[in-house]
Design an enzyme around this catalytic site. Structure first.
Site, PDB file in Angstrom:
ATOM      1  N   THR A 245       0.820  -1.252  -0.020  1.00 52.47           N
ATOM      2  CA  THR A 245      -0.079   0.072  -0.074  1.00 52.47           C
ATOM      3  C   THR A 245       0.649   1.246   0.062  1.00 52.47           C
ATOM      4  O   THR A 245       0.649   2.128  -0.713  1.00 52.47           O
ATOM      5  CB  THR A 245      -0.954   0.219   1.380  1.00 52.47           C
ATOM      6  N   VAL A 246       1.996   1.311   1.051  1.00 51.54           N
ATOM      7  CA  VAL A 246       2.638   2.538   0.896  1.00 51.54           C
ATOM      8  C   VAL A 246       3.562   2.580  -0.101  1.00 51.54           C
ATOM      9  O   VAL A 246       3.850   3.681  -0.805  1.00 51.54           O
ATOM     10  CB  VAL A 246       3.236   2.564   2.411  1.00 51.54           C
TER      11      VAL A 246
ATOM     12  N   LYS B  55       7.230   0.744  11.683  1.00 52.41           N
ATOM     13  CA  LYS B  55       7.169   1.295  13.042  1.00 52.41           C
ATOM     14  C   LYS B  55       7.804   0.031  13.891  1.00 52.41           C
ATOM     15  O   LYS B  55       8.478   0.091  14.689  1.00 52.41           O
ATOM     16  CB  LYS B  55       6.008   1.612  13.572  1.00 52.41           C
TER      17      LYS B  55
ATOM     18  N   VAL C 258       5.186   7.127  12.517  1.00 51.20           N
ATOM     19  CA  VAL C 258       4.262   7.625  13.319  1.00 51.20           C
ATOM     20  C   VAL C 258       3.199   8.810  13.025  1.00 51.20           C
ATOM     21  O   VAL C 258       3.808   9.744  12.456  1.00 51.20           O
ATOM     22  CB  VAL C 258       4.957   8.186  14.723  1.00 51.20           C
TER      23      VAL C 258
ATOM     24  N   GLY D  45       1.449   8.791  10.193  1.00 48.61           N
ATOM     25  CA  GLY D  45       0.984   8.964   8.746  1.00 48.61           C
ATOM     26  C   GLY D  45       1.575  10.301   8.454  1.00 48.61           C
ATOM     27  O   GLY D  45       2.997  10.623   8.295  1.00 48.61           O
TER      28      GLY D  45
ATOM     29  N   ILE E 159       1.377  13.061   9.450  1.00 50.63           N
ATOM     30  CA  ILE E 159       1.455  14.661  10.520  1.00 50.63           C
ATOM     31  C   ILE E 159       2.976  14.623  10.737  1.00 50.63           C
ATOM     32  O   ILE E 159       3.714  13.328  11.141  1.00 50.63           O
ATOM     33  CB  ILE E 159       0.655  13.900  11.702  1.00 50.63           C
TER      34      ILE E 159
ATOM     35  N   ASP F 128       0.638  -1.942  17.482  1.00 50.53           N
ATOM     36  CA  ASP F 128       1.213  -0.791  16.782  1.00 50.53           C
ATOM     37  C   ASP F 128       1.072   0.428  17.348  1.00 50.53           C
ATOM     38  O   ASP F 128       2.217   1.164  17.243  1.00 50.53           O
ATOM     39  CB  ASP F 128      -0.057  -0.589  15.529  1.00 50.53           C
TER      40      ASP F 128
ATOM     41  N   LYS G 222       4.519   2.791  18.137  1.00 50.75           N
ATOM     42  CA  LYS G 222       4.770   4.248  17.855  1.00 50.75           C
ATOM     43  C   LYS G 222       4.908   5.035  19.044  1.00 50.75           C
ATOM     44  O   LYS G 222       5.724   6.099  19.262  1.00 50.75           O
ATOM     45  CB  LYS G 222       3.249   4.831  17.368  1.00 50.75           C
TER      46      LYS G 222
ATOM     47  N   GLY H 171      -2.682   4.973   5.660  1.00 49.12           N
ATOM     48  CA  GLY H 171      -3.239   5.159   4.136  1.00 49.12           C
ATOM     49  C   GLY H 171      -1.964   5.162   3.450  1.00 49.12           C
ATOM     50  O   GLY H 171      -1.018   5.776   3.832  1.00 49.12           O
TER      51      GLY H 171
HETATM   52  N1  HSE Z   1      -2.167   0.267  10.750  1.00 50.21           N
HETATM   53  C1  HSE Z   1      -1.644   1.138  10.757  1.00 50.21           C
HETATM   54  C2  HSE Z   1      -2.816   2.408  11.478  1.00 50.21           C
HETATM   55  C3  HSE Z   1      -1.074   1.989   9.598  1.00 50.21           C
HETATM   56  O1  HSE Z   1      -3.792   1.862  11.176  1.00 50.21           O
HETATM   57  O2  HSE Z   1      -2.706   3.366  12.129  1.00 50.21           O
HETATM   58  C4  HSE Z   1      -0.266   3.376   9.827  1.00 50.21           C
HETATM   59  O3  HSE Z   1       0.782   3.313  10.694  1.00 50.21           O
END
Ligand code: HSE
Length: 321
Positions: free
Chosen positions: A12-13, A93, A120, A122, A124, A189, A193, A290
């Site tokens: 995706t990224v 991460k 961390v 996205g 921002i 996750d 972060k 995203g």
């Molecule tokens: N799976 C992570 C989230 C992706 O939903 O924040 C972005 O780090």
């Protein structure tokens, strides 16, 4: 002359990153490393390869950008790139959080750079804000919503009354969730972060006994509706607090009301409140997950990477401790 760069990952990224880099005149993509070469991709065959080492060792490639979810492989690529004194830009991460002191050592020993703004929040710009803009501040607390998938699920359950499993499937379909979504819903996750935020702000990781976390797996539609009936919402909040010489991390589903700025952060958005002794609360918010938002943060690192000295943690840390 164009700067040659290497890309690792085309998920995706990685896909979004490839498309965004193509639009920048000053860079040339030397190769795109993928795990499954047989998959059809929108990348010329001449660029695709399964061998990251050849790309990392290419003397013309000084910058490697990586967005994969295999933390062990990502660490090996980071290590090899940094041992060559090159620049490694990562969105991983789990890999970053799990290896911070070691990676920091490699950066200092070999003179390379490691940038991970995309790991961390996205889109921002939170890590650079902490490192550079708040370099001299006494940061006392960082509190926020750092997982887009959980925030998306809780928002959909609250606003549209859809159940947890359905909302999770949507978060996966939209490319927000991890390939194993238990990393999101069990708060791993968020924990990675939080560790990265803490290390960036305080130059250290808390010992495990000072970390508490709980995910959203057990939050029911009833819990969410109850909160709404009382004018509140349930959010997965990560809270990093400094207490003199130590700090703690606490992550849990929390009921908050409209007076809390995080109440207004919905769907896949993330929000972070950094509290400094002199600044007071600084709120940052934006798309937390995203392809495009995350890739954009990596591009920011790419463009800024050649600038002067680079420190992984706040420059004035020693002066303020
Ligand atoms: N799976 C992570 C989230 C992706 O939903 O924040 C972005 O780090």
């Amino acid at each position: 002359m164009k700067q040659k760069i290497g890309l690792i990952g085309h998920g995706t990224v990685g896909k979004a990153l490839y498309e965004q880099v193509k639009g920048l005149r000053q860079y040339e993509i030397a190769g795109v490393i993928v795990k499954h070469l047989e998959k059809k991709r929108n990348v010329p065959d001449s660029l695709l390869s399964g061998d990251a080492e050849i790309l990392i060792n290419d003397p013309d490639v000084h910058v490697v950008l990586e967005a994969i979810d295999d933390a062990e492989a990502a660490f090996e690529y980071a290590r090899k790139t940094l041992e060559l004194g090159k620049i490694y830009i990562s969105a991983s991460k789990k890999m970053i959080a799990g290896n911070l002191p070691h990676l920091h050592y490699l950066v200092r020993k070999y003179g390379g750079k490691l940038l991970f703004e995309a790991s961390v929040g996205g889109a921002i710009p939170v890590l650079r804000t902490i490192r550079e803009h708040l370099a001299g501040e006494h940061i006392e607390r960082i509190r926020g919503i750092v997982n887009g998938s959980c925030n998306y699920i809780l928002t959909r359950m609250g606003e549209d009354k859809i159940d947890f499993d359905e909302a999770l499937i949507e978060a996966q379909e939209k490319g927000f969730a991890e390939s194993d979504p238990s990393a999101d819903i069990d708060a791993w996750d968020s924990y990675y972060k939080a560790q990265i935020l803490a290390y960036t702000a305080f130059g250290d990781k808390p010992d495990f006994s000072r970390v508490k976390w709980e995910g959203i797996r057990n939050v029911t539609l009833n819990d969410v509706s109850d909160a709404i009936a009382s004018g509140e919402k349930i959010k997965l909040i990560a809270d990093i607090r400094r207490h003199e010489e130590r700090f703690t991390i606490d992550i849990r589903p929390t009921r908050i009301g409209p007076a809390d700025p995080l109440y207004h952060i919905d769907r896949e958005n993330n929000g972070l409140i950094i509290e400094g002794k002199y600044t007071g609360p600084v709120l940052l918010q934006g798309a937390g997950a995203g392809g495009n938002p995350t890739a954009s943060a990596m591009i920011g690192d790419l463009v800024n990477a050649p600038r002067g000295n680079f420190e992984m943690v706040r420059k004035l840390l020693l002066a303020i401790n």
